[in-house]
Design a protein around this motif. Structure first.
Motif, PDB file in Angstrom:
ATOM      1  N   LEU A  18     -14.154  24.444  49.084  1.00  0.00           N
ATOM      2  CA  LEU A  18     -12.695  24.584  49.043  1.00  0.00           C
ATOM      3  C   LEU A  18     -12.309  25.736  48.121  1.00  0.00           C
ATOM      4  O   LEU A  18     -12.939  25.939  47.093  1.00  0.00           O
ATOM      5  CB  LEU A  18     -12.052  23.277  48.571  1.00  0.00           C
ATOM      6  CG  LEU A  18     -12.283  22.079  49.482  1.00  0.00           C
ATOM      7  CD1 LEU A  18     -11.633  20.844  48.895  1.00  0.00           C
ATOM      8  CD2 LEU A  18     -11.760  22.346  50.882  1.00  0.00           C
TER       9      LEU A  18
ATOM     10  N   PRO B  32      -2.181  17.448  44.665  1.00  0.00           N
ATOM     11  CA  PRO B  32      -2.046  18.922  44.591  1.00  0.00           C
ATOM     12  C   PRO B  32      -0.647  19.402  44.955  1.00  0.00           C
ATOM     13  O   PRO B  32      -0.453  20.143  45.914  1.00  0.00           O
ATOM     14  CB  PRO B  32      -3.096  19.396  45.598  1.00  0.00           C
ATOM     15  CG  PRO B  32      -3.126  18.317  46.645  1.00  0.00           C
ATOM     16  CD  PRO B  32      -2.888  17.023  45.892  1.00  0.00           C
TER      17      PRO B  32
ATOM     18  N   GLY C  64       0.731  32.401  55.516  1.00  0.00           N
ATOM     19  CA  GLY C  64       0.244  32.073  54.190  1.00  0.00           C
ATOM     20  C   GLY C  64       0.056  30.591  53.958  1.00  0.00           C
ATOM     21  O   GLY C  64       0.035  30.143  52.811  1.00  0.00           O
TER      22      GLY C  64
ATOM     23  N   GLU D 270      -2.016  26.852  55.436  1.00  0.00           N
ATOM     24  CA  GLU D 270      -3.079  26.314  56.296  1.00  0.00           C
ATOM     25  C   GLU D 270      -2.769  24.928  56.841  1.00  0.00           C
ATOM     26  O   GLU D 270      -3.568  24.379  57.597  1.00  0.00           O
ATOM     27  CB  GLU D 270      -4.379  26.209  55.490  1.00  0.00           C
ATOM     28  CG  GLU D 270      -4.997  27.536  55.128  1.00  0.00           C
ATOM     29  CD  GLU D 270      -6.214  27.366  54.250  1.00  0.00           C
ATOM     30  OE1 GLU D 270      -6.152  27.809  53.091  1.00  0.00           O
ATOM     31  OE2 GLU D 270      -7.197  26.766  54.698  1.00  0.00           O
TER      32      GLU D 270
ATOM     33  N   GLY E 127      -9.150  28.295  46.194  1.00  0.00           N
ATOM     34  CA  GLY E 127      -7.820  28.313  45.612  1.00  0.00           C
ATOM     35  C   GLY E 127      -7.930  28.311  44.101  1.00  0.00           C
ATOM     36  O   GLY E 127      -8.755  27.581  43.551  1.00  0.00           O
TER      37      GLY E 127
ATOM     38  N   PRO F 188      -2.950  23.681  46.101  1.00  0.00           N
ATOM     39  CA  PRO F 188      -4.029  22.863  46.663  1.00  0.00           C
ATOM     40  C   PRO F 188      -5.259  23.704  46.982  1.00  0.00           C
ATOM     41  O   PRO F 188      -5.135  24.905  47.212  1.00  0.00           O
ATOM     42  CB  PRO F 188      -3.394  22.318  47.949  1.00  0.00           C
ATOM     43  CG  PRO F 188      -2.422  23.366  48.365  1.00  0.00           C
ATOM     44  CD  PRO F 188      -1.914  23.996  47.096  1.00  0.00           C
ATOM     45  N   LEU F 189      -6.410  23.062  46.989  1.00  0.00           N
ATOM     46  CA  LEU F 189      -7.659  23.734  47.372  1.00  0.00           C
ATOM     47  C   LEU F 189      -7.910  23.466  48.859  1.00  0.00           C
ATOM     48  O   LEU F 189      -7.887  22.312  49.298  1.00  0.00           O
ATOM     49  CB  LEU F 189      -8.816  23.225  46.527  1.00  0.00           C
ATOM     50  CG  LEU F 189      -8.622  23.326  45.004  1.00  0.00           C
ATOM     51  CD1 LEU F 189      -9.939  23.043  44.275  1.00  0.00           C
ATOM     52  CD2 LEU F 189      -8.074  24.677  44.586  1.00  0.00           C
ATOM     53  N   THR F 190      -8.133  24.532  49.606  1.00  0.00           N
ATOM     54  CA  THR F 190      -8.235  24.418  51.069  1.00  0.00           C
ATOM     55  C   THR F 190      -9.365  25.313  51.580  1.00  0.00           C
ATOM     56  O   THR F 190      -9.874  26.161  50.838  1.00  0.00           O
ATOM     57  CB  THR F 190      -6.908  24.850  51.724  1.00  0.00           C
ATOM     58  OG1 THR F 190      -6.604  26.181  51.291  1.00  0.00           O
ATOM     59  CG2 THR F 190      -5.761  23.923  51.330  1.00  0.00           C
ATOM     60  N   PRO F 191      -9.746  25.144  52.845  1.00  0.00           N
ATOM     61  CA  PRO F 191     -10.903  25.904  53.354  1.00  0.00           C
ATOM     62  C   PRO F 191     -10.753  27.414  53.240  1.00  0.00           C
ATOM     63  O   PRO F 191     -11.719  28.113  52.912  1.00  0.00           O
ATOM     64  CB  PRO F 191     -10.986  25.460  54.823  1.00  0.00           C
ATOM     65  CG  PRO F 191     -10.391  24.098  54.846  1.00  0.00           C
ATOM     66  CD  PRO F 191      -9.300  24.125  53.815  1.00  0.00           C
ATOM     67  N   LYS F 192      -9.534  27.926  53.514  1.00  0.00           N
ATOM     68  CA  LYS F 192      -9.358  29.391  53.491  1.00  0.00           C
ATOM     69  C   LYS F 192      -8.700  29.893  52.195  1.00  0.00           C
ATOM     70  O   LYS F 192      -8.605  31.098  51.988  1.00  0.00           O
ATOM     71  CB  LYS F 192      -8.489  29.820  54.681  1.00  0.00           C
ATOM     72  CG  LYS F 192      -9.099  29.498  56.039  1.00  0.00           C
ATOM     73  CD  LYS F 192      -8.063  29.664  57.161  1.00  0.00           C
ATOM     74  CE  LYS F 192      -8.438  28.847  58.378  1.00  0.00           C
ATOM     75  NZ  LYS F 192      -7.269  28.504  59.224  1.00  0.00           N
ATOM     76  N   GLY F 193      -8.206  28.997  51.392  1.00  0.00           N
ATOM     77  CA  GLY F 193      -7.585  29.419  50.133  1.00  0.00           C
ATOM     78  C   GLY F 193      -6.219  30.066  50.295  1.00  0.00           C
ATOM     79  O   GLY F 193      -5.741  30.763  49.391  1.00  0.00           O
ATOM     80  N   LYS F 194      -5.549  29.835  51.434  1.00  0.00           N
ATOM     81  CA  LYS F 194      -4.242  30.449  51.640  1.00  0.00           C
ATOM     82  C   LYS F 194      -3.097  29.603  51.073  1.00  0.00           C
ATOM     83  O   LYS F 194      -2.057  30.136  50.685  1.00  0.00           O
ATOM     84  CB  LYS F 194      -3.987  30.650  53.144  1.00  0.00           C
ATOM     85  CG  LYS F 194      -4.815  31.733  53.776  1.00  0.00           C
ATOM     86  CD  LYS F 194      -4.850  31.605  55.299  1.00  0.00           C
ATOM     87  CE  LYS F 194      -3.466  31.698  55.932  1.00  0.00           C
ATOM     88  NZ  LYS F 194      -3.536  31.485  57.415  1.00  0.00           N
ATOM     89  N   SER F 195      -3.258  28.304  51.072  1.00  0.00           N
ATOM     90  CA  SER F 195      -2.155  27.428  50.664  1.00  0.00           C
ATOM     91  C   SER F 195      -2.020  27.308  49.158  1.00  0.00           C
ATOM     92  O   SER F 195      -1.003  26.832  48.663  1.00  0.00           O
ATOM     93  CB  SER F 195      -2.347  26.029  51.268  1.00  0.00           C
ATOM     94  OG  SER F 195      -2.171  26.064  52.665  1.00  0.00           O
TER      95      SER F 195
ATOM     96  N   ARG G 143       3.043  21.034  45.298  1.00  0.00           N
ATOM     97  CA  ARG G 143       3.845  22.245  45.217  1.00  0.00           C
ATOM     98  C   ARG G 143       5.316  21.846  45.332  1.00  0.00           C
ATOM     99  O   ARG G 143       5.632  20.716  45.687  1.00  0.00           O
ATOM    100  CB  ARG G 143       3.482  23.224  46.351  1.00  0.00           C
ATOM    101  CG  ARG G 143       2.132  23.909  46.155  1.00  0.00           C
ATOM    102  CD  ARG G 143       1.668  24.685  47.388  1.00  0.00           C
ATOM    103  NE  ARG G 143       2.731  25.498  47.957  1.00  0.00           N
ATOM    104  CZ  ARG G 143       2.660  26.090  49.163  1.00  0.00           C
ATOM    105  NH1 ARG G 143       1.575  25.960  49.916  1.00  0.00           N
ATOM    106  NH2 ARG G 143       3.663  26.808  49.605  1.00  0.00           N
TER     107      ARG G 143
END
Lengths: 266, 266, 266, 266
Positions: free
Chosen positions: B2, A122, A232, A234, B4, B8-15, A124
């Protein structure tokens, strides 16, 4: 009739971000072992992967200075194909088998980003740096000797996301641990169509199957790692509770395949 | 669990590289009309699109200075969401209907690259610049007046791929031509698995359906464009035989959908 | 009370672009010998330096991957102190003594630019790359062996200013030629005051006096070099008529002094 | 015979970092008023400047999106002459006269760095961004209206050094305060010669004398600013105790002179 592995597809296939596989890689790298909160690791795992209860939040951070090439001496265009990378691997289980999962990875090059996305990494874009070892040493850099220090840093969107340090102790003779946990990624492609934004067309667990792996000039010692809190972002949820071994080595491998373990859409 | 839209896919969707649609855009842009060899245009069209015999190799080049936002004031993180773009649109026909096809597009930002790939825009990373208009004018830049000049340039992989110039003549009152040809892209995702590298899982013609399009402060005049020959690049095959109108304007729109016209795999 | 070698000067001297000398350097480099038009070389020499009639337009182009450090392990902040460089040296005479003069030099780092200006190196910012050699070789890069190829490229202001290639033939045992011509630069600081813009306060010929020079892992072979015509640039006036030897090696040295040969204001 | 205001000096003067003055500038900018510890401000002032007892640690932070030009339409090469800037001005007194002193300033462009050094601005290279206002507004950016927000950020050496925010309240009609405190800088050039490293050849207080200053489209409201603690940086010693007004406006001016107030070497 249009050619190219990645975008763009053109009549001759020269403008594409990447030549077709096989893809050849060489690098110097730093590897820093750490333990995060087990709950933070568990929260990052996709469906199909389970936390590894023996791991206690164990993972590794990596800084890589890469050179890439296809079959046509692409390494002679270093402005296009040389790049730097930072990533994290977390211990997990797939059907009880020990694997590594990559939740975060950053590169400074679009061709590397595209290859990564084809493998479920993933990626960036970021600015990544690591201390270099030169054959001509002096006070401008470390030698390969006990006590020598190598640092890494990574900045994305203008924020410093991680800093690492490896202090060498001794040459590493047993390279067996490097191959024990294959990397299993979440291969994911979103769909923008308004009625399908929750139905990604590609959503699979995939296993990376690199081959002809060479690791040389490996030294082991102690590692340290910080993952600062950033707006922004995690990644700092994985902030190390403690760190362990640190490694500095050179490696090479070839990528030309990817194995789907499980289609998560079904 | 996850979250996003993109990696990347993350728990909170911030990244994640991008918040979920709707996506809001504002920009200043240059638009330069040109005619390439008809055969060069035809060679770039994917299956499903036909050359437009009336076009005689007609296309347009665009330089954009963009600001992006999701629903949460993302424009307040300009290091992450502001970007510059260069692209080319070629006249084509889809089942006899006039459309535009984008063979080449470059941005200087990874979030923009990811959104583009979701829409079939074959983006690569580049350095893109255009002359700016400031409310406080002087000899440091053009005013919005007859004879004023705005330049654009784009460099990828260290090579200058295009240079453009727009010389203003008069305000543009009739904006009708902007909406006549929808953009139809080739949405393409490759597959790395060794036995499927010739079977991309996603290979479709898609139509972009932006809405709430605003175009203001538009001026029209003459355009010029060069597409120099570069190593490892094919864009110069579109080198203009002649150029036509040039436009400089500001625009805004919203993207939250994509329409599949034809699945090319079937 | 304010501290710092270069700007900015601050109470603790931490924000300065560079720590005080001694300055320690390590690098990998490419060196490509070439001959330009003698008149083009002569036109670039400052007052006080004479064309070397024996040189027939002889010069060298260099690509460097540098690591810098002061006395406090600055190499552990590679984002700030690691950099890449391209420069040209031309054969000349100072009072009949063979020297080298640097008319063009580019780096990708501001600390390096500042140190360079302190030494009379007329640095600008650019993107510079060279093929790397890794201990773990494969098809992703060259080994140190006959026939191996290393490429370099440099882009400034979005234009590709130079490309070079070194093809190895054999290890280089005699390093004597490296020290024969000291680098003599034009140390120049302009004055903005309206009545003094033609009276630079500093305008001197200076001799670089690096010491503890180490060159290791040196291979010699053939070099090639192109200096394309670019808008707003004169470097292409040195376009090679022919090229000669090419070298790829690692080096280290220390800089802590500069010798003024002649004050050109007097 | 060699020409050029800054390095490099060449026969035709085209490769130089900057054309000769006059230098023309246009910009959009954010201005954020703040108060730091008075002792931190006092510690940064060079000899010849005194703390302003009435200021109580008062200063301002600025984010600029600049376009530069000489007399030959250099704004048509935006890759070379467009740039972004962040700087801080601190209230001080010169012989009892209120002035501003610039201890920190960062740009993303080498030509801008060189011009700055000629004026005593202690510039380093950084990545600087500010929210843009477009004529075509929407949710992708702020309009010029009460409550609209504009953000700025700056990152140097991979570390986020400052973040600012301006929230508009009303148009600013009285522009008088902009001209009241001239900028007085420390013009400083170091000397590398081993026996003269403590004797800079240029070490003066200089006053900037820009002219034809235009400020338009000015709005005023509230400002906020953070200066985070960073490794190897002192700027956070100015961390705001409180912040005050915030301004967002466009400006233009011309620079072609510099006035020496005091030679500090004597």
């Amino acid at each position: 009739m249009l050619k190219g592995f990645n975008y763009p597809l053109t009549p001759k296939g020269k403008s594409t971000l990447n030549p077709p596989p096989p893809w050849h890689y060489s690098a110097d790298f730093l590897n820093i072992e750490f333990w995060a909160k087990s709950s933070a690791v568990a929260a990052l795992l996709p469906a199909g992967l389970d936390p590894d209860p023996a791991a206690e939040g164990h993972g590794s951070a990596y800084f890589y200075d890469w050179q890439f090439s296809g079959e046509n001496e692409e390494y002679l265009d270093p402005a296009r194909y040389q790049y730097r990378e930072f990533f994290i691997l977390l211990d997990a289980l797939f059907k009880g088998r020990p694997v590594s999962y990559c939740p975060y990875i950053f590169v400074d090059n679009d061709a590397a980003l595209a290859r990564g996305w084809s493998q479920g990494y993933p990626k960036r874009i970021a600015q990544v740096f690591q201390t270099r070892y030169y054959a001509a040493t002096g006070k401008a850099g470390p030698s390969l000797a006990p006590g020598s220090k190598f640092a890494g840093s990574i900045t994305a969107g203008g924020q410093r996301l991680a800093e690492g340090l490896v202090t060498l102790k001794e040459p590493l003779s047993d390279l067996a641990p490097f191959g024990q946990r294959p990397v299993v990624n979440l291969l994911h492609t979103p769909r923008l169509a308004a009625d399908k934004q929750d139905k990604p067309p590609i959503h699979e667990l995939v296993e990376n199957v690199p081959h002809d792996i060479k690791i040389v000039q490996a030294w082991i010692g102690e590692g340290s790692l910080t993952l600062p809190v950033c707006k922004g972002e995690e990644i700092s949820d994985l902030a190390p509770i403690r760190t362990g071994k640190g490694i500095r080595a050179s490696m090479a491998y070839i990528v030309d395949d990817l194995k789907t373990l499980k289609d998560l859409k079904k």
